[in-house]
Design an enzyme around this catalytic site. Structure first.
Site, short mmCIF file in Angstrom:
data_model
loop_
_atom_site.label_atom_id
_atom_site.label_comp_id
_atom_site.label_asym_id
_atom_site.label_seq_id
_atom_site.Cartn_x
_atom_site.Cartn_y
_atom_site.Cartn_z
N ASN A 9 -5.84 6.99 -1.83
CA ASN A 9 -6.70 6.12 -2.62
C ASN A 9 -8.05 6.04 -1.90
O ASN A 9 -8.18 5.35 -0.90
CB ASN A 9 -6.08 4.73 -2.76
CG ASN A 9 -6.99 3.76 -3.49
OD1 ASN A 9 -7.96 4.15 -4.13
ND2 ASN A 9 -6.69 2.47 -3.39
N LYS A 11 -10.78 4.71 -2.86
CA LYS A 11 -11.53 3.50 -3.17
C LYS A 11 -12.99 3.87 -3.47
O LYS A 11 -13.26 4.96 -3.98
CB LYS A 11 -11.38 2.47 -2.05
CG LYS A 11 -9.90 2.17 -1.74
CD LYS A 11 -9.70 1.03 -0.81
CE LYS A 11 -8.22 0.81 -0.56
NZ LYS A 11 -7.97 -0.36 0.30
N HIS A 94 -3.59 -2.75 -8.14
CA HIS A 94 -3.94 -2.81 -6.72
C HIS A 94 -4.40 -4.22 -6.36
O HIS A 94 -5.04 -4.90 -7.17
CB HIS A 94 -5.03 -1.79 -6.39
CG HIS A 94 -5.22 -1.58 -4.93
ND1 HIS A 94 -5.94 -2.45 -4.13
CD2 HIS A 94 -4.77 -0.59 -4.11
CE1 HIS A 94 -5.93 -2.00 -2.88
NE2 HIS A 94 -5.23 -0.89 -2.84
N GLU A 96 -6.73 -5.32 -4.63
CA GLU A 96 -8.17 -5.55 -4.74
C GLU A 96 -8.56 -5.82 -6.18
O GLU A 96 -9.46 -6.63 -6.45
CB GLU A 96 -8.93 -4.35 -4.16
CG GLU A 96 -8.77 -4.23 -2.65
CD GLU A 96 -9.06 -2.85 -2.11
OE1 GLU A 96 -8.90 -2.68 -0.89
OE2 GLU A 96 -9.44 -1.94 -2.89
N GLU A 166 2.38 -2.89 -1.14
CA GLU A 166 1.21 -3.05 -0.28
C GLU A 166 1.07 -4.52 0.12
O GLU A 166 0.52 -5.32 -0.64
CB GLU A 166 -0.05 -2.60 -1.01
CG GLU A 166 -0.08 -1.12 -1.35
CD GLU A 166 -1.49 -0.66 -1.68
OE1 GLU A 166 -1.91 0.34 -1.11
OE2 GLU A 166 -2.16 -1.31 -2.49
N GLY A 172 -6.32 -2.44 5.01
CA GLY A 172 -7.63 -2.33 5.62
C GLY A 172 -7.85 -3.21 6.83
O GLY A 172 -8.96 -3.32 7.33
N SER A 211 -2.52 0.15 5.79
CA SER A 211 -2.93 0.69 7.09
C SER A 211 -1.96 1.75 7.61
O SER A 211 -1.61 1.76 8.79
CB SER A 211 -3.10 -0.44 8.11
OG SER A 211 -4.16 -1.31 7.73
#
Length: 254
Positions: A9, A11, A94, A96, A166, A172, A211
């Protein structure tokens, strides 16, 4: 045997030049193996990616999709548009998107259905925040995220889907759930789907994202219910991503 799956991904990262170099490096250096690999670049690079990946072992995916088929929805991209660029996968839900753009479980379910209707394979992201983990409600939160899909799409829609666990607190941040922590949640997800259909649950690929790096991939992928990874930052470096793909070779589980 569930075939391991690794997806990158990207991003909102890269340029047209760097994306092209990365794709070419991956195509040139990815050796054949018992795992499936996909990359999910930004929308604007899908056309370039389609050309570079054509005939390779790497599948193309997108990072998002509209729940609508067409119409006056400025800035949105439909599932049929993604198919025009040979996308096989699309990420939905996701963290985010949920946190920054207010996507609810219901919106994610509609996006999941939009993908399934057109033959795209959804990569469904589920996960809990640090606060929710500390409150001991991880299973409740992820169960609700799964139930929103099961209630709309039914368990049979999971035949072609991938679920990505996730933990929001690990995305991140450099923090990673321990292999045992990740395995426990993956097993819970499989059990939740198994309550609707044992056979579909047994074949469902559940991957870990949060991560994942070349240095921890093998340990994570060795766990019984972890079938690969959805890779963020490490997917932007060809050497790191290829190493993670190599680690997935031995991750096939019954």
């Amino acid at each position: 045997m569930r075939q391991p799956f690794v997806a990158g991904n990207w991003k909102m990262n890269g340029s047209r030049e760097s994306a092209g170099r990365l794709l070419e490096d991956l195509v040139r250096n990815l050796s054949p193996g018992n795992r499936e690999v996909a990359v999910c670049p930004p929308f604007v690079y899908l056309a370039d990616a389609m050309r570079v990946l054509k005939g390779s072992e790497i599948a193309l995916g997108a990072q998002n999709v509209s729940e609508e088929e067409s119409g006056a929805f400025t800035g949105e991209v439909s599932a049929t548009m993604l198919q025009d660029f040979d996308c096989a996968y699309v990420i939905v839900g996701h963290s985010e998107r949920r946190a920054l753009y207010g996507e609810t479980d219901e919106v994610v379910a509609r996006k999941f259905m939009a993908a399934v209707r057109t033959g795209l394979r959804p990569i469904l992201c589920v996960g809990e925040t640090l606060e929710q983990r500390e409150e001991g409600i991880t299973d409740k939160i992820i169960g609700e995220q799964l139930d929103a899909i099961l209630g709309v799409a039914g368990v049979h829609a999971f035949k072609e889907a991938v679920v990505a666990y996730e933990p929001v607190w690990a995305i991140g941040t450099g923090q990673t759930a321990s292999p045992d922590q990740a395995q426990a949640v993956h097993a819970m997800i499989r059990s939740r789907v198994a309550a609707a259909d044992d056979t579909i649950a047994a074949g469902l690929r559940i991957v870990y994202g949060g991560s994942v790096k070349a240095t921890n991939a093998s340990e994570l992928f060795a766990m019984e219910d972890i079938d690969g990874g959805l890779i963020g930052g490490a997917s932007l470096d060809a050497e790191s991503f290829l190493s993670i793909c190599q680690s997935a070779e031995s991750a096939g589980h019954q």
